[in-house]
Design a protein around this motif. Sequence first.
Motif, short mmCIF file in Angstrom:
data_model
loop_
_atom_site.label_atom_id
_atom_site.label_comp_id
_atom_site.label_asym_id
_atom_site.label_seq_id
_atom_site.Cartn_x
_atom_site.Cartn_y
_atom_site.Cartn_z
N LYS A 172 0.44 -62.85 -15.42
CA LYS A 172 1.85 -63.12 -15.11
C LYS A 172 2.04 -63.21 -13.60
CE LYS A 172 3.56 -61.32 -19.48
NZ LYS A 172 4.44 -60.34 -20.18
N ASP A 173 2.82 -62.31 -13.00
CA ASP A 173 3.08 -62.41 -11.57
C ASP A 173 2.35 -61.34 -10.77
OD1 ASP A 173 4.49 -60.24 -12.47
OD2 ASP A 173 6.39 -60.77 -11.49
N LYS A 174 1.19 -60.91 -11.26
CA LYS A 174 0.38 -59.92 -10.56
C LYS A 174 -1.09 -60.30 -10.57
CE LYS A 174 2.28 -56.50 -12.93
NZ LYS A 174 2.64 -55.16 -13.44
N ALA A 175 -1.79 -59.85 -9.55
CA ALA A 175 -3.24 -60.04 -9.49
C ALA A 175 -3.90 -58.67 -9.42
CB ALA A 175 -3.63 -60.86 -8.27
N TYR A 176 -5.03 -58.54 -10.12
CA TYR A 176 -5.79 -57.30 -10.14
C TYR A 176 -7.14 -57.58 -9.49
CZ TYR A 176 -2.16 -55.81 -13.35
OH TYR A 176 -0.94 -55.49 -13.89
N VAL A 177 -7.41 -56.87 -8.40
CA VAL A 177 -8.58 -57.13 -7.57
C VAL A 177 -9.51 -55.92 -7.61
CG1 VAL A 177 -9.40 -57.82 -5.28
CG2 VAL A 177 -7.08 -58.45 -6.03
N THR A 198 2.21 -59.00 -1.78
CA THR A 198 1.90 -57.71 -1.17
C THR A 198 1.22 -56.81 -2.19
OG1 THR A 198 4.10 -56.87 -1.76
CG2 THR A 198 3.83 -57.79 0.46
N GLU A 199 0.38 -55.91 -1.69
CA GLU A 199 -0.27 -54.92 -2.55
C GLU A 199 0.75 -53.85 -2.90
OE1 GLU A 199 -4.20 -52.00 -2.58
OE2 GLU A 199 -3.44 -52.81 -0.69
N ILE A 200 0.83 -53.50 -4.20
CA ILE A 200 1.85 -52.54 -4.63
C ILE A 200 1.26 -51.27 -5.23
CG2 ILE A 200 3.64 -54.28 -4.99
CD1 ILE A 200 2.95 -54.23 -7.99
N LYS A 201 -0.04 -51.29 -5.57
CA LYS A 201 -0.59 -50.10 -6.22
C LYS A 201 -2.11 -50.15 -6.21
CE LYS A 201 0.01 -47.26 -10.38
NZ LYS A 201 0.71 -47.12 -11.69
N GLN A 202 -2.75 -48.96 -6.27
CA GLN A 202 -4.18 -48.85 -6.53
C GLN A 202 -4.38 -48.05 -7.82
OE1 GLN A 202 -3.29 -47.22 -3.23
NE2 GLN A 202 -3.00 -49.32 -2.54
N ILE A 203 -5.28 -48.53 -8.66
CA ILE A 203 -5.56 -47.87 -9.94
C ILE A 203 -7.02 -47.41 -9.93
CG2 ILE A 203 -5.66 -48.16 -12.45
CD1 ILE A 203 -3.53 -50.33 -12.17
N TYR A 204 -7.25 -46.14 -10.32
CA TYR A 204 -8.61 -45.62 -10.39
C TYR A 204 -9.25 -46.02 -11.71
CZ TYR A 204 -7.51 -42.81 -6.30
OH TYR A 204 -7.16 -42.41 -5.03
N VAL A 205 -10.45 -46.59 -11.60
CA VAL A 205 -11.19 -47.05 -12.78
C VAL A 205 -12.61 -46.48 -12.71
CG1 VAL A 205 -9.83 -49.17 -12.97
CG2 VAL A 205 -11.93 -49.17 -11.60
N ALA A 212 -13.20 -58.72 -13.79
CA ALA A 212 -11.88 -58.50 -14.40
C ALA A 212 -11.53 -59.67 -15.30
CB ALA A 212 -10.82 -58.32 -13.31
N ALA A 213 -10.84 -59.36 -16.41
CA ALA A 213 -10.39 -60.40 -17.34
C ALA A 213 -9.14 -59.88 -18.05
CB ALA A 213 -11.49 -60.73 -18.35
N SER A 214 -8.44 -60.77 -18.73
CA SER A 214 -7.24 -60.36 -19.46
C SER A 214 -7.20 -61.05 -20.81
CB SER A 214 -5.98 -60.70 -18.66
OG SER A 214 -5.85 -62.10 -18.51
N ASP A 215 -6.48 -60.42 -21.77
CA ASP A 215 -6.38 -61.00 -23.11
C ASP A 215 -5.00 -61.62 -23.31
OD1 ASP A 215 -4.65 -58.89 -23.53
OD2 ASP A 215 -5.79 -57.98 -25.16
N ALA A 216 -4.74 -62.06 -24.55
CA ALA A 216 -3.50 -62.78 -24.85
C ALA A 216 -2.27 -61.88 -24.74
CB ALA A 216 -3.58 -63.38 -26.25
N ASP A 217 -2.45 -60.57 -24.80
CA ASP A 217 -1.33 -59.63 -24.71
C ASP A 217 -1.10 -59.14 -23.29
OD1 ASP A 217 -0.87 -59.79 -27.45
OD2 ASP A 217 -2.30 -58.18 -27.89
N GLY A 218 -1.90 -59.61 -22.34
CA GLY A 218 -1.73 -59.19 -20.97
C GLY A 218 -2.46 -57.92 -20.60
N ASN A 219 -3.31 -57.41 -21.48
CA ASN A 219 -4.14 -56.27 -21.13
C ASN A 219 -5.22 -56.71 -20.15
OD1 ASN A 219 -2.96 -54.21 -22.92
ND2 ASN A 219 -3.78 -55.48 -24.57
N LYS A 257 2.91 -51.70 -17.22
CA LYS A 257 3.17 -50.42 -16.57
C LYS A 257 2.17 -50.12 -15.45
CE LYS A 257 5.01 -48.51 -20.90
NZ LYS A 257 4.85 -47.44 -21.92
N ASP A 258 1.09 -50.90 -15.39
CA ASP A 258 0.01 -50.68 -14.42
C ASP A 258 -0.56 -49.26 -14.51
OD1 ASP A 258 -0.06 -53.25 -13.39
OD2 ASP A 258 1.51 -52.84 -11.92
N ILE A 259 -0.85 -48.89 -15.75
CA ILE A 259 -1.50 -47.61 -16.00
C ILE A 259 -2.73 -47.84 -16.87
CG2 ILE A 259 0.62 -46.24 -15.80
CD1 ILE A 259 0.74 -46.19 -18.87
#
Length: 372
Positions: A172-177, A198-205, A212-219, A257-259
């Motif tokens: 959608k309107d976000k990129a995950y790097v 702009t960068e808005i968050k960092q997620i620990y993985v 990185a990839a995404s499915d039809a539901d946006g996961n 939710k970016d969680i």
Amino acid sequence: MKMRALCLTFIMLATILSLPACHKKDAMQPHLVFQSSGIYILCQGPLNTPGANGSLSFYNTATKTLTFDMYSEANGKKIGELPTDLKIYGSKMYIAVTNSSVMEVVDAKSSQLIKRVDMPNRYPGHVSFYQGKALISCLDGSVAVMDTTTLGISKNIKLQISAQTAGLVVVKDKAYVTQPGIEGTSNIVSVINLTTMTEIKQIYVIPQPINAASDADGNVFILSQGFPEFSNCSPSLPPNSPACSILGGITVIDSQKDIVKSFQLPNGNLFGAMAVNEHSLYFNTTKVDSNRLVVQDTRTQTVIGPSFLADYPSLGIKDMIINPESGELFILGYNSFNFEPNQSQLSVFSKLGKLEYTVPLEGNPIKIALLK
């Protein structure tokens, strides 16, 4: 008579001397071949050889013919040192040439160079797209934004935690790097708001995220290789968190939710290749049994069919893509236990999991892109 013989000798000598120059000129003359459908194969060239050039080949799926180094044929020069990624967007193809620190933008059907975009000391690695913009992750810990019409860099987004970047995906309107860091010392995924750039968050993985990839539901699915000596875990995370694990695995992120929704820690190391088609996730493990290529339902995270394992000839997968129209799966992988760069092949499966054919490859192939 002597004068005539002298003239003939001069003419013959001039003709002989002119032949190599003509041949040399012809050899450097670009030769365009327009393709309609098939697979581009990006090769990095000899490993551990400073200054070695990569190449771009093309496999025509209709005629079953391979054109080696199509880029050089089209442009009369080499592509550059250590190309890493290529993507087709509209009528153009974008190639990240990391060690040369350039983006090569070419015509998608002929590989003819449209523009060479210099990015000094940025070292572009991977590319994705959003509303007429190319997003380019760079090894200097930033993301460059390129206008796909003017082919100029319009913005540079410096990430707050400047670890080396790798894969990225747009949802959608976000990129995950992903940020694997130097030698796997990071476990961060940066989230960029593409409306504000702009960068808005960092997620620990899981440590060393590389794809990185995404499915039809946006996961969002983040593939990590893990790091045996990882000790850079956030104090906010419990010590037993999978984000502190030394093992490889897949982190699933809710993009609304970016969680983190869940972690998967397969029994076996992971290669870097991953592909998603609708609700099917494909990834490769090095587990020593029959389950090297795993296909999961992204909604339930359970293994599903068809099985590609019975007659799959490759042992480690470098890249894979799915034709959304035919359902065919294209796998770029090794074909020997030695994992030698020149012992690689392209394997093509039907949507039912039947191996259709293989294509032997050389030149250390690393990425593939579908032209259709």
